[in-house]
Design an enzyme around this catalytic site. Structure first.
Site, PDB file in Angstrom:
ATOM      1  N   HIS A 195      46.520  26.656 -22.498  1.00  0.00           N
ATOM      2  CA  HIS A 195      46.938  27.786 -23.108  1.00  0.00           C
ATOM      3  C   HIS A 195      47.013  27.661 -24.629  1.00  0.00           C
ATOM      4  CE1 HIS A 195      50.407  31.114 -23.111  1.00  0.00           C
ATOM      5  NE2 HIS A 195      49.558  31.251 -24.067  1.00  0.00           N
ATOM      6  N   CYS A 251      46.963  34.603 -27.276  1.00  0.00           N
ATOM      7  CA  CYS A 251      46.713  33.255 -26.785  1.00  0.00           C
ATOM      8  C   CYS A 251      45.408  33.767 -25.937  1.00  0.00           C
ATOM      9  CB  CYS A 251      47.628  32.523 -26.151  1.00  0.00           C
ATOM     10  SG  CYS A 251      49.164  32.381 -27.400  1.00  0.00           S
ATOM     11  N   THR A 289      49.671  30.878 -15.970  1.00  0.00           N
ATOM     12  CA  THR A 289      50.391  31.004 -17.370  1.00  0.00           C
ATOM     13  C   THR A 289      50.944  32.571 -17.412  1.00  0.00           C
ATOM     14  OG1 THR A 289      50.103  30.660 -19.604  1.00  0.00           O
ATOM     15  CG2 THR A 289      48.342  31.454 -18.614  1.00  0.00           C
TER      16      THR A 289
END
Lengths: 162, 208
Positions: A47, A30, A24
């Site tokens: 995520h 996040c 990611t």
């Protein structure tokens, strides 16, 4: 099988088997949560953007939240042959991207995401074997299902395996 | 309050939002042009409605390094504003404004100058919209981050994530006459503020 790289976006999740790679890019506030079964090497990455689904009016996208996101990830991993009792986790992200001059909830959402992630994993009995949480910078992560390493890359704060 | 469904915004709403971008960004960019004493051209604003998975790539790639100056928008209309520049443009901006050559990294003075430029631009943007709609809007102090685009964009995305599965933003790109400074101005109104904005402009909500 080739070393296929699966990219996970915001409010997104992917699962793979060895030697697949899960990544990611640009995690901010996040949290990226990797779950791993060390025996079968079934791996998953979710995520998440927000802590708990039950506190939100629009919770239709389950992958947005720590609680439901982790739940779905486990289900998908079990389909690939993971044993939920064997799962371990590595987590990264939860930064505060902008300084606290702005005095609103959104500014410490990173911390709230990290706390919720730990609570959810704790309740499920999934140990967190490594973490890189907090700070005020973004992270790109890559998880190697072959050996369970998690690479964390930053701008100006180094590159490391956890 | 009844919410506007983000998936069912018709062309007319989108045109209105574009026009808001046009007026707001027009004022912001005039302010910028005055500050640096150079001509700045603005492109037609775009209204984008994206899934969160797509958001982090709006600057090409999620790991592109950008300078982001962020504001909370509060008052009658809530949401946030993000002023984004690539590194080269930010350095050119510092040069145009202060005659300082940015070394490898932006120092505190330079960061603070960028925040202030953003502050003046966002202030002009919001003031013009406030006048137009007679709605109260105020911005927070600026906050700067120089980092991966994805990480910076996660901040407005998370705020939107609390109420919707998609994000709507009004984007206006601008470019300085000699093409040394390129930037993006994003107004990201809270979906619950749509009704209010549209009503203030005399538009009947719910597509009647």
């Amino acid at each position: 099988m080739e070393n296929k790289i699966y990219r996970v976006g915001m409010a997104d999740a992917k699962v793979t088997q060895s030697p697949g790679i899960l990544t990611t890019i640009g995690l901010g506030s996040c949290v990226g949560i990797v779950l791993y079964d060390p025996i079968t090497k079934v791996s998953g990455l979710v995520h998440i953007m927000l802590p708990y689904s039950n506190k939100m009016s629009d919770n239709s996208n389950k992958l947005k939240f720590a609680d439901t996101g982790i739940q779905i990830l486990i289900e998908e991993m079990v389909k690939l042959g993971a044993n939920p009792k064997r799962l371990i986790s590595k987590i990264a992200g939860g930064a505060q991207m902008f300084s606290s001059k702005i005095n609103s909830d959104i500014m410490n959402i990173g911390e709230r995401n990290a706390v919720a992630t730990k609570e959810v994993l704790g309740k499920l009995g999934i140990p967190i074997v490594a973490e890189d949480i907090g700070g005020n910078y973004g992270r790109t992560i890559e998880f190697y299902s072959e050996d369970g390493r998690l690479l964390v890359k930053t701008i100006g704060y180094g590159i490391k395996y956890i | 309050m009844r919410n506007v469904d983000i998936n069912r915004l018709n062309e007319m709403y989108l045109d209105i939002l574009k026009e808001l971008g046009n007026i707001g960004a027009g004022n912001a960019i005039t302010a910028l042009s005055t500050m640096i004493g150079k001509k700045v051209d603005m492109q037609v604003p775009k209204v984008k409605i994206l899934d969160f998975q797509e958001v982090s790539d709006i600057f090409g790639s999620a790991d592109t390094i950008i300078v982001g100056i962020y504001f909370d928008l509060d008052g009658d209309v809530k949401g946030n504003i993000l002023f984004a520049l690539d590194i080269k443009s930010a350095a050119s901006l510092i040069w145009s404004l202060m005659g300082l050559e940015v070394k490898e990294e932006f120092d505190e003075l330079e960061k603070s100058a960028l925040e202030e430029i953003g502050n003046i631009m966002a202030g002009s943007y919001v003031a013009s919209l406030s006048t137009l709609t007679s709605l109260n809007m105020k911005i927070s102090p600026p906050a700067i981050s120089i980092d991966m685009a994805g990480a910076i964009l996660s901040v407005p995305a998370i705020k939107y994530g609390e109420i919707s599965d998609k994000i709507l933003f009004i984007e206006t790109q601008f470019i300085e006459g000699e093409k040394l400074i390129k930037g993006d101005f994003f107004l990201i109104p809270d979906i619950n503020s749509f009704d209010l904005i549209l009503k203030a402009l005399g538009v009947e909500v719910n597509g009647k």
